[in-house]
Design an enzyme around this catalytic site. Structure first.
Site, PDB file in Angstrom:
ATOM      1  N   HIS A 287     -70.071 -76.376 -29.306  1.00  0.00           N
ATOM      2  CA  HIS A 287     -71.150 -75.087 -29.973  1.00  0.00           C
ATOM      3  C   HIS A 287     -70.238 -74.851 -31.334  1.00  0.00           C
ATOM      4  O   HIS A 287     -69.219 -75.451 -31.251  1.00  0.00           O
ATOM      5  CB  HIS A 287     -70.780 -74.554 -28.995  1.00  0.00           C
ATOM      6  CG  HIS A 287     -72.095 -74.177 -27.580  1.00  0.00           C
ATOM      7  ND1 HIS A 287     -73.268 -75.006 -27.907  1.00  0.00           N
ATOM      8  CD2 HIS A 287     -71.331 -74.744 -26.268  1.00  0.00           C
ATOM      9  CE1 HIS A 287     -73.247 -74.353 -26.708  1.00  0.00           C
ATOM     10  NE2 HIS A 287     -72.131 -74.793 -25.634  1.00  0.00           N
TER      11      HIS A 287
ATOM     12  N   ASN B 272     -78.362 -77.148 -28.375  1.00  0.00           N
ATOM     13  CA  ASN B 272     -78.321 -77.906 -27.996  1.00  0.00           C
ATOM     14  C   ASN B 272     -78.884 -79.032 -28.276  1.00  0.00           C
ATOM     15  O   ASN B 272     -79.216 -79.240 -29.294  1.00  0.00           O
ATOM     16  CB  ASN B 272     -79.658 -77.369 -26.796  1.00  0.00           C
ATOM     17  CG  ASN B 272     -79.786 -76.558 -25.625  1.00  0.00           C
ATOM     18  OD1 ASN B 272     -78.707 -76.590 -25.001  1.00  0.00           O
ATOM     19  ND2 ASN B 272     -80.559 -75.205 -25.790  1.00  0.00           N
TER      20      ASN B 272
ATOM     21  N   LYS C 192     -75.431 -85.409 -41.854  1.00  0.00           N
ATOM     22  CA  LYS C 192     -75.729 -84.168 -42.441  1.00  0.00           C
ATOM     23  C   LYS C 192     -75.259 -82.645 -41.895  1.00  0.00           C
ATOM     24  O   LYS C 192     -75.801 -82.343 -40.907  1.00  0.00           O
ATOM     25  CB  LYS C 192     -77.502 -83.979 -43.317  1.00  0.00           C
ATOM     26  CG  LYS C 192     -77.381 -85.445 -43.968  1.00  0.00           C
ATOM     27  CD  LYS C 192     -77.146 -84.815 -45.350  1.00  0.00           C
ATOM     28  CE  LYS C 192     -77.875 -83.165 -45.634  1.00  0.00           C
ATOM     29  NZ  LYS C 192     -79.129 -83.407 -46.374  1.00  0.00           N
ATOM     30  N   HIS C 193     -74.536 -81.875 -42.751  1.00  0.00           N
ATOM     31  CA  HIS C 193     -74.284 -80.570 -42.158  1.00  0.00           C
ATOM     32  C   HIS C 193     -73.578 -80.462 -40.558  1.00  0.00           C
ATOM     33  O   HIS C 193     -74.424 -79.910 -39.969  1.00  0.00           O
ATOM     34  CB  HIS C 193     -75.802 -79.757 -42.273  1.00  0.00           C
ATOM     35  CG  HIS C 193     -76.061 -79.581 -43.379  1.00  0.00           C
ATOM     36  ND1 HIS C 193     -76.156 -78.773 -44.659  1.00  0.00           N
ATOM     37  CD2 HIS C 193     -76.896 -79.696 -43.995  1.00  0.00           C
ATOM     38  CE1 HIS C 193     -76.322 -78.954 -45.770  1.00  0.00           C
ATOM     39  NE2 HIS C 193     -77.825 -78.896 -45.535  1.00  0.00           N
TER      40      HIS C 193
END
Length: 276
Positions: free
Chosen positions: A276, A121, A9-10
């Protein structure tokens, strides 16, 4: 040799698992107990989606093998790369407890693969071949661990006899049942148990699942594997028996001491999985 599945999801995984057989209880809480014996690939996806069913609603599915009939049947009724880790990846065990069983290594491998594709994180809890709690994209690793731990706790709480015994009204969909269970096992349980409200969901008003009952049930959860995408600079428990993390924190000694206190085994992998 096991098929694998991930529910995205996303961009981030909401769940990941390998194709180990489902127990009768897991089949029930994942709403697949009416499908009979499932193929290993279908079991993998049922587990992956079952880790966090609320978040997996409308997911993007990743399968390691060609989709078979059982998996297709499962996917049909829902709204809806890898890392090479060898057997020596978890060999640098830094705690007093040195033994990490093969089954736990599979769980730790699942956590590492999940974390590679999860925004940092990130922390991942895994048990019995599936992710049961993923904390992703948090600015604080402490909050990330709390988030993942809460999801792991909810996965376990869903298996309590009180939850399994909930009597839903006929015609209540799986998504609505998932939402009701999430409220019932949480602190906002009166949102689903208040007079004039519970009648919309249940045939019989459920008893309150008390904080003491939940704590006693959660204390029975053991054998959980925990992976962290970078250093793990604090002590934590929550059913965890095995940990894999890169190491390299100035507080490694504190974490090792905490693991030794609770009889955990922890391996330093030396590899950070930042995304990231």
């Amino acid at each position: 040799g096991l098929p694998a599945a991930t529910s995205f999801k996303h961009v981030s995984p909401a769940g990941a698992a390998v194709g180990l057989p489902l127990s009768e209880t897991l089949a029930k809480i994942y709403w697949v107990d009416d499908l009979g014996e499932l193929s290993p690939l279908a079991c993998a996806y049922a587990r992956a989606r079952g880790a966090d069913r609320m978040s997996s609603f409308g997911d993007f599915i990743s399968l390691s093998d060609v989709c078979d009939v059982d998996t297709a049947r499962l996917i049909k009724r829902e709204v809806s790369d890898g890392v090479n880790i060898d057997k020596d990846f978890f060999s640098n065990v830094v705690t007093d407890v040195k033994e990490i069983p093969d089954a736990a290594k599979i769980d730790l491998a699942i956590s590492m693969i999940t974390l590679k594709y999860t925004q940092s994180n990130s922390v991942c809890y895994v048990k019995d071949g599936q992710a049961i709690g993923i904390g992703a994209g948090q600015q604080s690793r402490i909050h990330c661990t709390r988030l993942a731990g809460q999801k792991a706790d909810n996965w376990w709480l869903r298996q309590n006899p009180k939850v399994l015994g909930l009597q839903f009204k006929d015609g209540i969909g799986r998504a609505d049942r998932d939402n009701a269970i999430d409220l019932y096992i949480g602190e906002e349980y009166m949102d689903v148990l208040a007079d004039g409200v519970w009648e919309n969901t249940f045939k019989v008003k459920p008893e309150v699942f008390t904080r003491e009952e939940k704590r006693a049930w959660l204390d029975q959860l053991t054998g959980v594997a925990l992976g962290s995408d970078a250093f793990f600079p604090f002590g934590d428990k929550s059913g965890v028996t095995y940990i894999a993390q890169p190491g390299g924190s100035v507080r490694d000694d504190n974490v090792i001491a905490t693991c030794n206190k609770y009889g955990m085994a922890m391996a330093f992998t030396g590899i950070r999985l930042f995304h990231h």
